[in-house]
Design a protein around this motif. Sequence first.
Motif, mmCIF file in Angstrom:
data_model
loop_
_atom_site.group_PDB
_atom_site.id
_atom_site.type_symbol
_atom_site.label_atom_id
_atom_site.label_comp_id
_atom_site.label_asym_id
_atom_site.label_seq_id
_atom_site.Cartn_x
_atom_site.Cartn_y
_atom_site.Cartn_z
ATOM 1 N N GLN A 95 -6.691 -4.221 8.122
ATOM 2 C CA GLN A 95 -6.828 -4.962 6.976
ATOM 3 C C GLN A 95 -5.650 -5.648 6.897
ATOM 4 O OE1 GLN A 95 -7.080 -1.965 3.890
ATOM 5 N NE2 GLN A 95 -9.253 -1.201 4.663
ATOM 6 N N GLN A 97 -3.485 -6.153 4.439
ATOM 7 C CA GLN A 97 -2.378 -5.498 3.621
ATOM 8 C C GLN A 97 -1.867 -4.443 4.902
ATOM 9 O OE1 GLN A 97 -5.495 -5.431 3.005
ATOM 10 N NE2 GLN A 97 -5.860 -3.326 1.874
ATOM 11 N N GLU A 98 -2.312 -4.247 5.887
ATOM 12 C CA GLU A 98 -1.766 -3.234 6.957
ATOM 13 C C GLU A 98 -0.785 -3.956 7.894
ATOM 14 O OE1 GLU A 98 -5.201 0.043 6.957
ATOM 15 O OE2 GLU A 98 -5.322 -1.643 8.223
ATOM 16 N N SER A 100 2.315 -6.498 9.231
ATOM 17 C CA SER A 100 3.901 -7.531 8.835
ATOM 18 C C SER A 100 4.177 -8.006 10.067
ATOM 19 C CB SER A 100 4.718 -6.446 8.271
ATOM 20 O OG SER A 100 5.869 -7.075 7.719
ATOM 21 N N ALA A 260 -3.076 1.726 5.760
ATOM 22 C CA ALA A 260 -3.235 1.748 4.204
ATOM 23 C C ALA A 260 -2.780 2.554 3.568
ATOM 24 C CB ALA A 260 -4.697 1.072 3.729
ATOM 25 N N ALA A 263 0.885 2.302 3.531
ATOM 26 C CA ALA A 263 1.551 1.066 3.209
ATOM 27 C C ALA A 263 1.346 0.842 1.679
ATOM 28 C CB ALA A 263 0.939 -0.062 3.920
ATOM 29 N N ALA A 264 0.411 1.522 1.033
ATOM 30 C CA ALA A 264 0.283 1.239 -0.134
ATOM 31 C C ALA A 264 1.066 2.166 -1.256
ATOM 32 C CB ALA A 264 -1.251 1.567 -0.945
ATOM 33 N N LYS A 292 6.743 -4.276 -1.953
ATOM 34 C CA LYS A 292 5.372 -4.714 -1.981
ATOM 35 C C LYS A 292 4.410 -3.363 -1.592
ATOM 36 C CE LYS A 292 4.255 -8.832 -0.604
ATOM 37 N NZ LYS A 292 4.227 -9.975 0.306
ATOM 38 N N SER A 294 2.229 -2.871 0.314
ATOM 39 C CA SER A 294 1.360 -3.341 1.778
ATOM 40 C C SER A 294 2.457 -2.985 3.002
ATOM 41 C CB SER A 294 1.008 -4.599 1.646
ATOM 42 O OG SER A 294 2.056 -5.692 1.695
#
Length: 421
Positions: A95, A97-98, A100, A260, A263-264, A292, A294
């Motif tokens: 995803q 958001q996973e 960077s 995720a 990360a969340a 953030k 993410s």
Amino acid sequence: MTYQASLSYAVSQDQQDSLNIFREQFHFPQHNGKDAIYLCGNSLGLQPKALKAAIQQELDDWQTHAVEGYWRAENPWLYYQQFCRNPMAPLIGAQEQEVSIMNTLTTNLHLLMLSFYRPAGQRYKIIMEAGAFPSDQYAVETQVKLYGYDPADAIIEVAPRPGEHLIRLEDILQTISEQSDSLALLLFGGINYYTGQLFDIKALTDATHKAGAFAGFDLAHAVGNVPLQLHDWKVDFAVWCSYKYLNGGPGAVGGAFIHAQHAAKLDYPRAGGWWGNDESTRFLMEKGFVPKASAEGWQLSTAQVFNMVGLKTSLQLFGATTITALSAKSLHLTGYLEYLLQQLKGIPFEILTPKNCAERGAQLSLFFGNQGKAIHQQLTKAGIIADFREPGVIRLAPAPIYNTYQDVFHVYEIISNIQTF
């Protein structure tokens, strides 16, 4: 799969190859006025032809806008990492958001080990592959020392069995099971840089989680090379560079994956930095790190625009196809190289890479014994750019985004005419 050791076969395969259009999008080193045969994308990918204009665009925006380029540039610098993150996610099965895009591989490895290697009580050991790339070995060694452990005790290396070159999956799984009470982290390469062995990431992750530990991977030789499904496999974290199969340029920006489920979590342990802070409060310049929600919450510093532009340019080409299509060609192309090598007579060598195409990517590692260096020199003189590793291994990596069947056939022709000693 049926192959033929003939130029006409190679030409016919190239004519049928829908991915052959990408070859013209790259610059090739020259040899005697012609394109060299470049089989070294596992060390450094080729330069996209569009890169010069892309760099010039950033130079022009810097000249025109100065600091306002962060908002007014053609590609606003404030969000530059996201221009690479979004097309990267499908390549690794993640995803957005996973993912960077940040720093470099070993820097990211250290940062994520700070989050995922948290030894406590009897859980302090790390399992890794014997013969891992040195930077991984150094990172793990120094991390365990930071916590006061002896690397000889805290690091468990799984090696090939005597007389073998590859690490058996069952041996890794058995080691995980045996260390289930003391294991804190498993850290493996996705593909071993030396042998080209592709490990079963899902099986290793499942076994590690069953043992109550975290699973992390160095995907330097896997990203852009083989299909990955990091989210579905529930990998905890992964790191990679972008200068190999991703063609980001020498020393280009690295990447990181953080599942995720981790990360969340805003309170997840990490080393914090300004660029990882929530964008809504970043410019308030206040105390109190609020990351953030993410993987970008692990970023430290301002996006390195000129160190990302090569990756951004290359990913536009990857975005015009799929990793599934690239992998399908890669399996056939590398299989053709293997077939041709098997036709060679009079040159003793051994292919170290797994014969099962499901256990490898684009690379074949050839062991020529004490003739390896001399043969590599002859290949170089003939216009083949490949990689040599002691003590006699030549790594050939036909990258499907720019290599052809004719490249592979000409390598076979040249090797077949090499004089051994």
